[in-house]
Enzyme design. Structure first.
Site, mmCIF file in Angstrom:
data_model
loop_
_atom_site.group_PDB
_atom_site.id
_atom_site.type_symbol
_atom_site.label_atom_id
_atom_site.label_comp_id
_atom_site.label_asym_id
_atom_site.label_seq_id
_atom_site.Cartn_x
_atom_site.Cartn_y
_atom_site.Cartn_z
ATOM 1 N N CYS A 179 0.896 -1.154 0.000
ATOM 2 C CA CYS A 179 0.000 0.000 0.000
ATOM 3 C C CYS A 179 0.931 1.200 0.000
ATOM 4 O O CYS A 179 1.562 1.496 1.010
ATOM 5 C CB CYS A 179 -0.906 0.032 1.228
ATOM 6 S SG CYS A 179 -1.831 1.587 1.301
ATOM 7 N N CYS A 237 -0.483 4.116 2.553
ATOM 8 C CA CYS A 237 -0.481 3.957 4.012
ATOM 9 C C CYS A 237 -0.220 2.499 4.376
ATOM 10 O O CYS A 237 0.922 2.054 4.306
ATOM 11 C CB CYS A 237 -1.764 4.476 4.636
ATOM 12 S SG CYS A 237 -3.282 4.050 3.756
ATOM 13 N N SER A 238 -1.240 1.743 4.754
ATOM 14 C CA SER A 238 -0.999 0.376 5.209
ATOM 15 C C SER A 238 -2.196 -0.528 4.933
ATOM 16 O O SER A 238 -2.435 -1.475 5.672
ATOM 17 C CB SER A 238 -0.713 0.389 6.711
ATOM 18 O OG SER A 238 -1.798 0.992 7.393
ATOM 19 N N CYS A 239 -2.969 -0.243 3.870
ATOM 20 C CA CYS A 239 -4.147 -1.048 3.566
ATOM 21 C C CYS A 239 -3.740 -2.511 3.390
ATOM 22 O O CYS A 239 -2.761 -2.807 2.708
ATOM 23 C CB CYS A 239 -4.842 -0.534 2.310
ATOM 24 S SG CYS A 239 -5.445 1.146 2.532
#
Ligand code: FE
Length: 197
Positions: A102, A105-107
């Protein structure tokens, strides 16, 4: 390693303090918190993704459904998206190696892989997975042949990617339960391959 461990302890302490404060003020009830903890500790995680992969390796019809519509195939196995996202599963083959990131961000697909590892959320991984995927793969010990294509998939809030790793050689006689042990979280992100038996 040490810095991470300290960081975790610090976070755990803050979470406990926050939890007691919320309970004390009557803002949340203990069963609701227990429910959330149970969800993250026991019901979400790479054990779910490993089941999906082992089933796909063992059942060609399920695999076809999974690659055509991962959201439905994963729900069919009883794992529901936590944040309402759709799932796409991409298959690793000798010709194509898929890698998930991602960049924003951190999906991450919580239902099948649980919470993302720290490195997945780090700025170096997020930028380098896109700009130098082969270099990143080598750092994870994964060499991809020059003639194979590396594809990078950028997860986001609506769509989460998961890799269907290649079934390792020498596993023809293995059933789903045995195959499970070969499927690691990292192999479903695509930074490594499934374990050899
Ligand atoms: Fe994200």
């Amino acid at each position: 390693m040490t810095a991470d461990a300290h960081g975790d302890a610090d976070v755990a302490l803050r979470v406990r303090a926050l939890e007691s404060l919320l309970l004390e003020k009557g803002l949340v009830e203990s069963p609701a918190i227990d429910e959330i903890i149970d969800l993250f500790e026991n019901r979400l995680g790479p054990q779910n993704g490993a089941r999906v992969v082992a089933r796909a390796w063992s059942d060609p019809e399920f695999k076809a459904r999974l690659l055509a519509n991962a959201t439905d195939a994963i729900v069919e196995m009883g794992y529901e998206a936590v944040q309402g996202e759709d799932m796409v599963v991409v298959e690793n083959t000798p010709r194509v190696h898929n890698l998930v990131v991602c960049t924003l961000c951190s999906c991450f697909p919580w239902a099948t892989l649980g919470l993302p590892p720290v490195w997945y959320k780090s700025a170096p991984y997020r930028s380098r997975a896109a700009s130098d995927p082969r270099g990143v793969l080598l750092e994870f010990g994964t060499a991809v042949a020059d003639e194979a294509e590396v594809r990078v998939w950028d997860s986001n809030a609506e769509l989460r990617y998961m890799v269907l790793p290649e079934r390792p050689a020498g596993t023809d006689a293995m059933g789903e339960d045995e195959l499970l042990a070969l499927v690691t979280r990292d192999s479903m992100i695509g930074v490594t391959r499934a374990l050899a038996p």
